[in-house]
Each structure stands twice: as structure tokens, then as C-alpha cells.
Design an enzyme around this catalytic site. Structure first.
Site: not given
Length: 305
Positions: A115, A190
Site C-alpha cells: 500500500t 486501496k
């Protein structure tokens, strides 16, 4: 070399079982270790590099091949997956002198599952293209349980053709994999995921604290509210851990704070204010400063103690 071919039936591209690509995997922490293990079990040749070799010992015992640097991974692998901690780690792995983009072979495929920043994902894709290779950003959600079971949600950004070629790998790692758009789209997705989780974690934690304070049995309460409108992944998987006072990490608080900061910075770039996200970040920072940075996100419960 072509690693994928279509079935006669016309189904999505599948792996040519006779010639699986050599995978490079960088980062074998809580998530990466289970992900690399699933790829090994599926029969892929997997090359491993992580800064602390001890974290890779179990994978090496199960057939992975150790490489002593990022550059060695780059020069010996066809498809390279990265699962590291922070955007600065991604930057070093990809753009450092010993990094992937300076050492990959032509026609390589790079998949960053960390991420990270959408802007960084775009930079990686552009540089990979200039090196006659392809890059995707494909961050995941589902925690340690999803990594172990191969039920991760994979949010991909990149070219459709590359995504289709990588479907066999995504199928091994996840149960939900969606191409969201061009480079950077996976990271934007995300961030949307993390924004939703941040406020959800505040809500489910406060629900537990309230139930306990009122004298209710939390397990019994959970049976009722998890099946109703309040139901969520966090309520089903993380609150039972809290009830058992298990604060071990499926996902580190320190990494969640990193994600929330990326989301806030990205939102501000779009002139968007997200007060709920900012509140959750502030609460998690207080828990982290109290010594819980390496605990799981369910340790938000300790904010109320």
C-alpha cells in the site's frame, strides 16, 4: 518468451503449466510470507529477498531460492512481486542504485502489492515502460487471514493485457481481483478501502466498549449485531480477537497510520477534507505513541482504557 496461452474454450488467459515464470518476491513480513508460500505451493519457482534473511527461512526450507540483493532478484526473475512496508521502501526497492528498475531484464513484469502512493505507482509504471517492461500497482486487503487462505482482495492499476497475463498469480493470492484503471488506480482504490476501514474500526471498537461497560456478554452481543446492519469484516474477524485480548498483528498499527497519512495527503491534493479519517488517524497515533505501534489494528481498543 510467452508464459501464458488461451484455453481452447476462450476462458481468460491461463498459465502455461509447462513453463511457469520464475517469480521474484521481495518482502516476507506478516503478509508477504503467506503470499510467497501460496505461490510456492502452486508450483511456481520463487526467488526470495528480504532485508532480514531469518524471516525467509521457512520459505527457503519449502523450496524458495535465496537471492542476496534486489538486483539479483531483478536479473533472475520474470515476474517480480514486492510487499514492503512504506512508500520510502518502495522508492528504494524500485529506484535505488541496486533497485529493480536499474536491473530488470527487458519484458519483465513488476507488481507492487505494497500500500503506497498513487503518484509513486505512476512513476514506477512510466519508468518500467521506458525499460521495455510493465509495472502494476496491486495493493491488497484481507489481512494475515486473507493472505494465508488466498482470499485477498486485489486492487490493480495498470494495462489490461498485463492484468490478464497475471490472472493466474492473482487467483492464487486472492478471491477478488479487479482492474481499477491505469497505473495508480489500484493505490487510489486501496486508499478508499482504508478510509472505510478507519471509521469502521472506531465504530466497532466503541460498540464493544459500550457493550462491556453495560454489563453485557460481548460474545453474545456479537452474535446479534454481526448478522445485522452493523455486520462487517472488522466486526467478524477483529473484534473476536479483542474479546480474547489478542492484539497480535494481522496488520500493524504503524502501517495503518502510514496508509491514513497517504490517504489524507492525497485527499488534500484533491482539495477534499475527510474529518472522519483524520479523527481515526489521531486516535491511532495516540495508541501507537503508547507503545502499540507493532500491535494489530484491533488494539485501538486500548485507546478507551
Amino acid at each position: 518468451m510467452l508464459y501464458y496461452e488461451k484455453e481452447v474454450s476462450g476462458r481468460d488467459l491461463i498459465l502455461n503449466k509447462k513453463d511457469k515464470p520464475v517469480l521474484g518476491f521481495i518482502g516476507t513480513g506478516v503478509m508477504g510470507k503467506s503470499m510467497a508460500s501460496r505461490l510456492l505451493n502452486e508450483g511456481y519457482p520463487v526467488h526470495i529477498y528480504t532485508r532480514t534473511r531469518e524471516k525467509a527461512e521457512e520459505l527457503l526450507e519449502n523450496g524458495a531460492t535465496w537471492k542476496s540483493s534486489v538486483a539479483e532478484i531483478a536479473t533472475s526473475s520474470d515476474v517480480i512481486l514486492t510487499m514492503v512496508g512504506y512508500p520510502e521502501d518502495v522508492e528504494e526497492v524500485y529506484f535505488g542504485d541496486d533497485g529493480l528498475l536499474h536491473n530488470i531484464r527487458s519484458q519483465s513484469i513488476l507488481i507492487d502489492m505494497t500500500t503506497s502512493s498513487p503518484d509513486l505507482a505512476k512513476r514506477i509504471a512510466a519508468e518500467a515502460q521506458s525499460n521495455h517492461s510493465c509495472a502494476m500497482d496491486a495493493p491488497v486487503s484481507g489481512g494475515d487471514i486473507g493472505a494465508q487462505k488466498g482470499t485477498l482482495s486485489i486492487m490493480a492499476g495498470g494495462e489490461k493485457e498485463t492484468f490478464e497475463k497475471m490472472l493466474p498469480i492473482f487467483e492464487t493470492l486472492g478471491s477478488n481481483y479487479v482492474l481499477q484503471g491505469p497505473a495508480g488506480a489500484g493505490q487510489f482504490t486501496k486508499m478508499s478501502n482504508q478510509i472505510a476501514i478507519a471509521s469502521t474500526m472506531v465504530g466497532v471498537t466503541e460498540a464493544l466498549v459500550y457493550a462491556e461497560k453495560s454489563g453485557l456478554d460481548p460474545d453474545t452481543v456479537l452474535k446479534s449485531i454481526s448478522g445485522g446492519a452493523a455486520g462487517s469484516w472488522s466486526l467478524d474477524h477483529l473484534i473476536p480477537r479483542v474479546i480474547k485480548r489478542d492484539f497480535s498483528p494481522g496488520f500493524f498499527i504503524k502501517h495503518f497510520i502510514k496508509d491514513m497519512k497517504i490517504a489524507i495527503d492525497s485527499a488534500e491534493n484533491m482539495e477534499l477534507d475527510l474529518p472522519g479519517l483524520k479523527l481515526a488517524k489521531h486516535m491511532y497515533e495516540q495508541v501507537s505513541e503508547a507503545g502499540e505501534e507493532n500491535s494489530g489494528t484491533q488494539a485501538l481498543y486500548k485507546f478507551y482504557q
